[in-house]
Design an enzyme around this catalytic site. Sequence first.
Site, short mmCIF file in Angstrom:
data_model
loop_
_atom_site.label_atom_id
_atom_site.label_comp_id
_atom_site.label_asym_id
_atom_site.label_seq_id
_atom_site.Cartn_x
_atom_site.Cartn_y
_atom_site.Cartn_z
N CYS A 38 -6.34 -25.86 11.67
CA CYS A 38 -5.29 -24.87 11.97
C CYS A 38 -4.36 -25.42 13.06
CB CYS A 38 -5.92 -23.55 12.41
SG CYS A 38 -6.26 -23.46 14.19
N ASP A 87 0.86 -1.17 0.00
CA ASP A 87 0.00 0.00 0.00
C ASP A 87 0.90 1.23 0.00
OD1 ASP A 87 -2.11 1.69 0.12
OD2 ASP A 87 -2.77 1.12 2.13
N CYS A 143 -11.40 -28.09 12.88
CA CYS A 143 -10.57 -27.07 12.22
C CYS A 143 -9.15 -27.62 12.10
CB CYS A 143 -10.57 -25.78 13.01
SG CYS A 143 -9.39 -24.55 12.41
N CYS A 192 -6.00 -25.68 16.63
CA CYS A 192 -7.04 -26.71 16.82
C CYS A 192 -6.48 -28.12 16.64
CB CYS A 192 -8.22 -26.45 15.89
SG CYS A 192 -9.03 -24.87 16.23
N HIS A 239 -5.47 -19.28 13.91
CA HIS A 239 -6.80 -19.87 13.69
C HIS A 239 -7.65 -18.92 12.83
CE1 HIS A 239 -10.73 -21.70 14.43
NE2 HIS A 239 -11.13 -20.44 14.53
N ASP A 288 -7.65 -7.11 1.91
CA ASP A 288 -6.65 -7.20 2.97
C ASP A 288 -7.28 -6.60 4.21
OD1 ASP A 288 -6.29 -4.25 2.11
OD2 ASP A 288 -5.18 -4.42 3.99
#
Length: 391
Positions: A310, A92, A308, A313, A340, A270
């Site tokens: 991730c 950016d 999940c 988890c 997560h 984003d």
Amino acid sequence: MSFHFELLQGGAAEPRLGQLSTPHGKVQTPAFMPVATRGMMRGIAPDRMRPLGTEMMLSNAFHLFARPGVDKVRALGGIHGMLAWDGPVLTDSGGFQVFSLGALDQVRRDGVRVDHPVYGGAVHWTPELAFETQAGLGPDVAMVLDVCPDRPTDRATVQAAVDRTLQWAQVQRKLHQARGGLQSGQALFGIVQGGVFADLRRRCSEHLVDLAFDGYAVGGVSVGEGHAAMMQGVETSTPFLPTGQIRYLMGVGTPLDLVESIARGIDLFDCVFPTRAGRFATALTRTGRLHLLNACHAEDPRPIEEGCACPACTSAVPRGALRAGFKAKELNPPILVSMHNLYFIHQLMARVRQAIASGSFAEVRAEISRHYPPAAGKAEAFKNGARPGSR
Ligand SMILES: [Zn+2]
């Protein structure tokens, strides 16, 4: 590989599927970019990013200009070296950050005076300097410097911002052309401003399209105006952008805002929201937000979300352990919940892409609006982290 966007499915103002090709690889859209403002993710190691589902990352040119400086980033191998990430990167220009530092009344014809965020004193941040900084950092996609009004409902302010944004866009388009355009290895996106005013959004979009940028962003929609006004800003921009080119909505990243913007024809996003929420003990789940500091989780042995995949988890870290860790200010809980949440958002985008392909987008949309309903006005935007400074 050079920069190219291929629209695989969809039109100007409806859910779309696409593939963005960049010098550092491909991105399936709709896609979400995690934010490494100063060239580093907060608490998440670079080798974790791909397993979490990340295909493209975002960093901020103004902050990197301020520290460590362009020459130092170049010595580290450019923005990809700094991030230790070999995939696509977008920087950016810093317009949003500059204006969230309260510089709106410091806009001049040739740039904006802003306090140096690290060393004090004034920086004269100009379209030329924003462009040259990004040319030095070497992302796959650079953004023009725009004027991002903090009051998207004040017509005089927004009109002045659009005029200045278009004037600066022209300057930066010329610099990009002089550098060889896409042959430079870097794409340049224009940014649509116009607040909540349909005619200003349209005018800004059409002028930018006349300048022929490599992609287009919708800006000025994440400044605390609430979900409805945000969607209005999107709806009044996307119909006037070229159907075959990529559209990026800046600073947006709650589940509801993502899905509703995709419904209106946005390809790329984003936001710091997933990681910021994670640092403040809020987890995103398929059935809504989970506030891990709530007392009901104190003895809860379950992971954040059953099933999940991730790291938090699959390690089966209990909700009660995360709660206790947050209270004890341990380092791991903010990191685990951030991971997560990023995984959740990337999974949501993957589900959305599948749903668009199979014609079942409406089902995902209904599910998200059921579990992530919009609250009223500014309070909701603030709670979501979608406030000035969050782009
Ligand atoms: Zn998880």
